[in-house]
Scaffold this motif. Structure first.
Motif, PDB file in Angstrom:
ATOM      1  N   GLY A 128     -62.467 -17.089 -90.750  1.00 54.56           N
ATOM      2  CA  GLY A 128     -61.629 -17.998 -90.727  1.00 54.56           C
ATOM      3  C   GLY A 128     -60.522 -17.822 -89.245  1.00 54.56           C
ATOM      4  N   ASP A 129     -60.562 -16.786 -88.597  1.00 56.07           N
ATOM      5  CA  ASP A 129     -59.843 -16.349 -87.507  1.00 56.07           C
ATOM      6  C   ASP A 129     -60.544 -17.202 -86.273  1.00 56.07           C
ATOM      7  OD1 ASP A 129     -57.773 -15.242 -88.800  1.00 56.07           O
ATOM      8  OD2 ASP A 129     -58.497 -13.236 -88.608  1.00 56.07           O
ATOM      9  N   PHE A 130     -60.064 -17.347 -85.215  1.00 57.70           N
ATOM     10  CA  PHE A 130     -60.430 -17.672 -84.010  1.00 57.70           C
ATOM     11  C   PHE A 130     -59.763 -17.037 -82.750  1.00 57.70           C
ATOM     12  CE2 PHE A 130     -57.098 -20.499 -85.117  1.00 57.70           C
ATOM     13  CZ  PHE A 130     -56.385 -20.534 -83.605  1.00 57.70           C
ATOM     14  N   PHE A 131     -60.834 -17.018 -81.606  1.00 56.24           N
ATOM     15  CA  PHE A 131     -60.127 -16.041 -80.586  1.00 56.24           C
ATOM     16  C   PHE A 131     -60.674 -16.770 -79.258  1.00 56.24           C
ATOM     17  CE2 PHE A 131     -63.864 -14.250 -82.488  1.00 56.24           C
ATOM     18  CZ  PHE A 131     -64.837 -13.934 -81.149  1.00 56.24           C
ATOM     19  N   GLY A 132     -60.126 -16.416 -78.066  1.00 52.54           N
ATOM     20  CA  GLY A 132     -60.675 -16.880 -76.589  1.00 52.54           C
ATOM     21  C   GLY A 132     -59.892 -18.159 -76.354  1.00 52.54           C
ATOM     22  N   GLU A 133     -58.964 -18.512 -77.158  1.00 53.19           N
ATOM     23  CA  GLU A 133     -58.451 -19.882 -77.089  1.00 53.19           C
ATOM     24  C   GLU A 133     -57.525 -20.019 -75.636  1.00 53.19           C
ATOM     25  OE1 GLU A 133     -55.531 -17.726 -79.505  1.00 53.19           O
ATOM     26  OE2 GLU A 133     -57.604 -17.995 -79.519  1.00 53.19           O
ATOM     27  N   GLU A 134     -56.747 -18.752 -75.577  1.00 54.65           N
ATOM     28  CA  GLU A 134     -55.741 -18.817 -74.423  1.00 54.65           C
ATOM     29  C   GLU A 134     -56.236 -19.003 -73.145  1.00 54.65           C
ATOM     30  OE1 GLU A 134     -52.139 -16.086 -75.274  1.00 54.65           O
ATOM     31  OE2 GLU A 134     -53.819 -15.215 -76.292  1.00 54.65           O
ATOM     32  N   ALA A 135     -57.339 -18.107 -73.148  1.00 56.63           N
ATOM     33  CA  ALA A 135     -58.063 -18.195 -71.804  1.00 56.63           C
ATOM     34  C   ALA A 135     -58.652 -19.274 -71.482  1.00 56.63           C
ATOM     35  CB  ALA A 135     -59.019 -16.889 -71.593  1.00 56.63           C
ATOM     36  N   THR A 136     -59.385 -20.029 -72.535  1.00 54.45           N
ATOM     37  CA  THR A 136     -60.145 -21.179 -72.407  1.00 54.45           C
ATOM     38  C   THR A 136     -59.335 -22.261 -72.000  1.00 54.45           C
ATOM     39  OG1 THR A 136     -61.740 -20.330 -74.197  1.00 54.45           O
ATOM     40  CG2 THR A 136     -61.607 -22.864 -73.786  1.00 54.45           C
ATOM     41  N   LEU A 137     -58.117 -22.747 -72.639  1.00 57.88           N
ATOM     42  CA  LEU A 137     -56.976 -23.510 -72.224  1.00 57.88           C
ATOM     43  C   LEU A 137     -56.481 -23.309 -70.830  1.00 57.88           C
ATOM     44  CD1 LEU A 137     -55.359 -24.372 -75.697  1.00 57.88           C
ATOM     45  CD2 LEU A 137     -56.850 -25.768 -74.368  1.00 57.88           C
TER      46      LEU A 137
ATOM     47  N   ARG B 204     -74.639 -16.500 -83.363  1.00 56.95           N
ATOM     48  CA  ARG B 204     -74.592 -15.200 -84.067  1.00 56.95           C
ATOM     49  C   ARG B 204     -74.570 -13.747 -83.099  1.00 56.95           C
ATOM     50  NH1 ARG B 204     -78.560 -18.169 -87.033  1.00 56.95           N
ATOM     51  NH2 ARG B 204     -78.089 -18.190 -89.353  1.00 56.95           N
ATOM     52  N   TYR B 205     -73.690 -12.871 -83.662  1.00 54.81           N
ATOM     53  CA  TYR B 205     -73.726 -11.779 -82.879  1.00 54.81           C
ATOM     54  C   TYR B 205     -74.014 -10.497 -83.935  1.00 54.81           C
ATOM     55  CZ  TYR B 205     -71.531 -14.692 -79.232  1.00 54.81           C
ATOM     56  OH  TYR B 205     -71.284 -15.669 -78.318  1.00 54.81           O
ATOM     57  N   ARG B 206     -74.747  -9.503 -83.341  1.00 58.99           N
ATOM     58  CA  ARG B 206     -74.961  -8.347 -84.223  1.00 58.99           C
ATOM     59  C   ARG B 206     -73.807  -7.190 -84.036  1.00 58.99           C
ATOM     60  NH1 ARG B 206     -79.670  -8.479 -86.732  1.00 58.99           N
ATOM     61  NH2 ARG B 206     -79.616  -6.127 -87.267  1.00 58.99           N
ATOM     62  N   ALA B 207     -73.758  -6.303 -85.177  1.00 55.09           N
ATOM     63  CA  ALA B 207     -72.729  -5.239 -84.901  1.00 55.09           C
ATOM     64  C   ALA B 207     -72.800  -4.599 -83.734  1.00 55.09           C
ATOM     65  CB  ALA B 207     -72.771  -4.264 -86.075  1.00 55.09           C
ATOM     66  N   GLY B 208     -71.804  -4.352 -82.930  1.00 53.10           N
ATOM     67  CA  GLY B 208     -71.888  -3.703 -81.812  1.00 53.10           C
ATOM     68  C   GLY B 208     -71.851  -4.575 -80.393  1.00 53.10           C
ATOM     69  N   ASP B 209     -72.283  -5.739 -80.678  1.00 50.18           N
ATOM     70  CA  ASP B 209     -72.420  -6.826 -79.543  1.00 50.18           C
ATOM     71  C   ASP B 209     -71.114  -7.285 -78.876  1.00 50.18           C
ATOM     72  OD1 ASP B 209     -75.096  -7.058 -79.928  1.00 50.18           O
ATOM     73  OD2 ASP B 209     -75.221  -9.101 -80.706  1.00 50.18           O
ATOM     74  N   ILE B 210     -71.021  -7.136 -77.577  1.00 58.10           N
ATOM     75  CA  ILE B 210     -69.892  -7.703 -76.619  1.00 58.10           C
ATOM     76  C   ILE B 210     -69.832  -9.323 -76.696  1.00 58.10           C
ATOM     77  CG2 ILE B 210     -68.670  -7.350 -74.543  1.00 58.10           C
ATOM     78  CD1 ILE B 210     -69.482  -4.712 -74.266  1.00 58.10           C
ATOM     79  N   ILE B 211     -69.076  -9.863 -77.175  1.00 59.49           N
ATOM     80  CA  ILE B 211     -69.208 -11.270 -77.171  1.00 59.49           C
ATOM     81  C   ILE B 211     -68.468 -11.589 -75.847  1.00 59.49           C
ATOM     82  CG2 ILE B 211     -67.904 -13.355 -78.351  1.00 59.49           C
ATOM     83  CD1 ILE B 211     -67.693 -11.626 -80.851  1.00 59.49           C
ATOM     84  N   TYR B 212     -67.661 -11.271 -75.294  1.00 58.89           N
ATOM     85  CA  TYR B 212     -67.207 -11.256 -73.697  1.00 58.89           C
ATOM     86  C   TYR B 212     -66.317 -10.275 -73.314  1.00 58.89           C
ATOM     87  CZ  TYR B 212     -62.694 -13.320 -76.011  1.00 58.89           C
ATOM     88  OH  TYR B 212     -61.669 -13.412 -76.456  1.00 58.89           O
ATOM     89  N   LYS B 213     -66.281  -9.961 -72.101  1.00 55.06           N
ATOM     90  CA  LYS B 213     -65.732  -8.711 -71.712  1.00 55.06           C
ATOM     91  C   LYS B 213     -64.284  -9.058 -70.845  1.00 55.06           C
ATOM     92  CE  LYS B 213     -69.393  -5.786 -70.507  1.00 55.06           C
ATOM     93  NZ  LYS B 213     -70.261  -4.802 -69.361  1.00 55.06           N
ATOM     94  N   ALA B 214     -63.188  -8.236 -70.657  1.00 49.38           N
ATOM     95  CA  ALA B 214     -62.311  -8.642 -69.936  1.00 49.38           C
ATOM     96  C   ALA B 214     -62.634  -8.680 -68.453  1.00 49.38           C
ATOM     97  CB  ALA B 214     -61.214  -7.556 -70.064  1.00 49.38           C
ATOM     98  N   GLY B 215     -61.815 -10.223 -68.175  1.00 41.32           N
ATOM     99  CA  GLY B 215     -62.331 -10.429 -66.854  1.00 41.32           C
ATOM    100  C   GLY B 215     -63.491 -11.506 -66.474  1.00 41.32           C
ATOM    101  N   ALA B 216     -64.148 -11.516 -67.684  1.00 42.06           N
ATOM    102  CA  ALA B 216     -64.983 -12.808 -67.576  1.00 42.06           C
ATOM    103  C   ALA B 216     -64.455 -14.210 -67.766  1.00 42.06           C
ATOM    104  CB  ALA B 216     -66.126 -12.366 -68.736  1.00 42.06           C
ATOM    105  N   PRO B 217     -65.138 -14.959 -67.089  1.00 39.37           N
ATOM    106  CA  PRO B 217     -64.608 -16.320 -67.346  1.00 39.37           C
ATOM    107  C   PRO B 217     -64.742 -16.932 -68.549  1.00 39.37           C
ATOM    108  CG  PRO B 217     -66.355 -16.299 -65.518  1.00 39.37           C
ATOM    109  CD  PRO B 217     -66.411 -15.061 -66.358  1.00 39.37           C
ATOM    110  N   ALA B 218     -63.752 -17.817 -68.890  1.00 42.61           N
ATOM    111  CA  ALA B 218     -63.480 -18.198 -70.333  1.00 42.61           C
ATOM    112  C   ALA B 218     -63.926 -19.867 -70.476  1.00 42.61           C
ATOM    113  CB  ALA B 218     -62.231 -18.142 -70.665  1.00 42.61           C
ATOM    114  N   ASN B 219     -64.878 -20.435 -71.387  1.00 40.45           N
ATOM    115  CA  ASN B 219     -65.332 -21.478 -71.509  1.00 40.45           C
ATOM    116  C   ASN B 219     -65.530 -22.106 -72.752  1.00 40.45           C
ATOM    117  OD1 ASN B 219     -67.471 -20.317 -72.351  1.00 40.45           O
ATOM    118  ND2 ASN B 219     -68.873 -20.870 -70.079  1.00 40.45           N
ATOM    119  N   ARG B 220     -64.802 -21.153 -73.788  1.00 45.20           N
ATOM    120  CA  ARG B 220     -65.049 -21.815 -75.153  1.00 45.20           C
ATOM    121  C   ARG B 220     -64.351 -20.914 -76.044  1.00 45.20           C
ATOM    122  NH1 ARG B 220     -71.511 -21.903 -76.337  1.00 45.20           N
ATOM    123  NH2 ARG B 220     -71.028 -23.229 -74.254  1.00 45.20           N
TER     124      ARG B 220
END
Length: 550
Positions: free
Chosen positions: A467-476, A428-444
């Motif tokens: 229904g959308d998803f994101f973070g897949e390019e860096a993760t793979l 869960r994330y609240r409005a305004g939360d940063i889920i991840y930042k540019a440059g951060a390691p990707a693992n999921r």
């Protein structure tokens, strides 16, 4: 002191305690002892002479030897309402406020007698009540400081003679009690218990609004604090969190008088249908009473399933998502039950539950349930059968509710989606939360079930929804994220680790194909957004389908 009304009823020993703290003061004729609006630092007992009490130029009274004055401000914690002036040379014994407070902390009975003689509860007794009776009481640990203050203000002092019943088993509930002084014994079907000053009794029946299931007898003359039923209901109405806080962390057992009703209601649950009365009675003895205020959340979607609940009074709504005020899926009235599957399986709650009105629940917690399974093997056998019958249906419902509309898993069968479900992690994330930042390691990979996310990177911003998803390019690729992901609204997500994603692509090639299609759509949407803003997009190669390592 013996002639002063304020000290009536004190024993010689109690008067001696007070005298040890008094100081004799001399005032010359017409000397001002204190003025209106002065701080109330002491009260006085006139030894000889006279004192005039006035408001401005108006004289209210003239007092002589044996009279007390100044006690109102001290007892009520207020500034002086009148002025006091010696009419002749006067000697008076002074008792400082701080000394009075210490006396009452050490000898509460003195404070109680002063309160009665004064005609209302004095502030020093109020402090003793809160500090020495309410705050240390284990049964009251869930109350906030404000609620303790409110409780103290509503408590009434009650004197009970030796041998007199305070209440008897089966009596209609009239609130709960706190022993101030004396000896009280509780007598129930399970035995006898002697109470100590500060002990709380009658609380379980009050929270459940049930008759008392024990008898309370004063063994000696006793003084009690009572919160009457009427005062309890007033507090609960004015402070909706009062009753739930009162029961928070308190294992208030089911009253004995409700055991037969509880056995009848337990039989309605498939888990308990075929159990004998002896085993069911053991289950009822593990039930805990939980009052819930109207609108309060009982549990949220994703919470650990730690209990099943039976509704004794009130009404509960089962909702798709508490945090987003989701659709009401079911309404459970008195006599109904809910939450049993999460208790049985240990999986997170798939729905939320909230009280639609002031409600009393009977809860069976996981720890108690597991102990019952160990003691009564027949419960373990019943559990195995129920799980076998229901887990398949529950898994199918989970798939249909959560995964069917996610584009990444389009084209998978129910069985394949159930396999996917075992690999997902809730978040869960609240409005305004940063889920991840540019440059951060990707693992999921992050999958949006409900909510709005914005990706901000060198190529601009992209808005993603349910229904959308994101973070897949860096993760793979194993490279750091190229964009920053912000939650634009409160959101509910599923997350898939790199290892699990690669395993799914290897096992179900259509997942890789879906990912390739979504990458193309995402690039197209980004170009459209840039065009709408008049930005010339940088050329980019067409995305290729991810090729997992075999």
């Amino acid at each position: 002191m013996k002639r002063a009304t304020l000290f009536a009823g004190l024993t010689d020993e109690e008067r001696t305690v007070i005298v040890k703290h008094m100081r004799l003061q001399h005032f010359a004729a017409h000397e001002l002892i204190y003025a209106e609006d002065d701080a109330s630092t002491a009260f006085y007992l006139i030894e000889h002479g006279g004192v005039r009490l006035s408001v401005g130029p108006v004289a209210l009274a003239t007092l002589g030897a044996g009279a007390t004055f100044g006690e109102s401000g001290v007892f009520l914690g207020r500034r002086r309402a009148v002025s006091a002036e010696a009419t002749t040379d006067t000697d008076a014994w002074a008792l400082a406020s701080a000394d009075l407070e210490q006396i009452i902390q050490d000898h509460p009975a003195i404070g109680l007698k002063l309160s009665r003689n004064f005609g209302s509860r004095i502030i020093q007794v109020e402090k003793h009540l809160i500090q020495n009776r309410l705050r240390p009481a284990e049964a009251l640990q869930g109350l906030t400081d404000e609620e303790l203050q409110e409780l103290a203000a509503h408590l009434e002092l009650l004197d009970v003679g030796a041998g007199s019943p305070i209440y008897q088993a089966g009596d209609a509930n009239d609130g709960f009690f706190i022993l101030e002084q004396g000896q009280v014994q509780l007598r129930s079907a399970t035995g006898e218990r002697d109470l100590q000053p500060g002990d709380v009794f009658g609380l379980a029946a009050t929270l459940a609004d049930k008759p008392y299931d024990a008898t309370a007898i004063a063994q000696t003359d006793a003084t009690l604090w009572q919160l009457t039923r009427e005062a309890f209901e007033t507090l609960a109405a004015e402070h909706p969190e009062f009753a739930p806080h009162l029961s928070a962390g308190l294992r208030t057992p089911l009253p004995v008088s409700d055991e037969e009703l509880a056995i009848e209601r337990l039989r309605a649950l498939p888990l308990f249908t075929n159990l004998d009365d002896h085993t069911l009675r053991a289950v009822t003895q593990r039930l805990v009473v939980r009052p819930i205020a109207a609108g309060d959340i009982i549990y949220k979607e994703g919470d650990v399933g730690d209990a099943l609940y039976l509704v004794d009074k009130g009404r509960v709504e089962i909702v798709g998502s508490v945090s987003r005020k989701g659709q009401v899926l079911a309404r459970i009235n008195a006599g109904g039950f809910f939450g049993e599957m999460a208790l049985l399986t240990g999986k997170p709650r798939s729905t939320g539950a909230r009280a639609a009105e002031n409600t009393v629940l009977w809860a069976l917690y996981r720890a108690d349930f597991e102990e019952l399974v160990n003691v009564y093997p027949v419960i373990g056998k019943a559990l195995s059968q129920v799980l076998q019958d229901r887990l398949g249906a529950a898994g199918h419902a989970f798939v249909e509710k959560h995964l069917r509309l996610i584009s990444l898993f389009s084209g998978l069968s129910v069985e394949q989606l159930e396999d996917v479900a075992e690999r997902l992690l809730p978040a869960r994330y609240r409005a305004g939360d940063i889920i991840y930042k540019a440059g951060a390691p990707a693992n999921r990979v992050h999958i949006i079930e409900k909510g709005v996310v914005e990706l901000r990177g060198p190529e601009g911003a992209l808005t993603l929804r349910d229904g959308d998803f994101f973070g897949e390019e860096a993760t793979l690729s194993g490279e750091p994220h190229l964009e920053t992901a912000f939650a634009k609204t409160d959101g509910e997500f599923w997350e898939l680790t790199r290892e699990e994603l690669e395993a799914l692509i290897l096992k179900y090639p259509i997942v890789g194909l879906n990912m390739s299609r979504e990458l193309s759509r995402k690039l197209h949407r980004r170009i459209q957004q840039q065009a709408a803003l008049g930005v010339q997009p940088a050329p980019a190669p067409a995305p290729a389908a991810p090729a997992p390592t075999r």
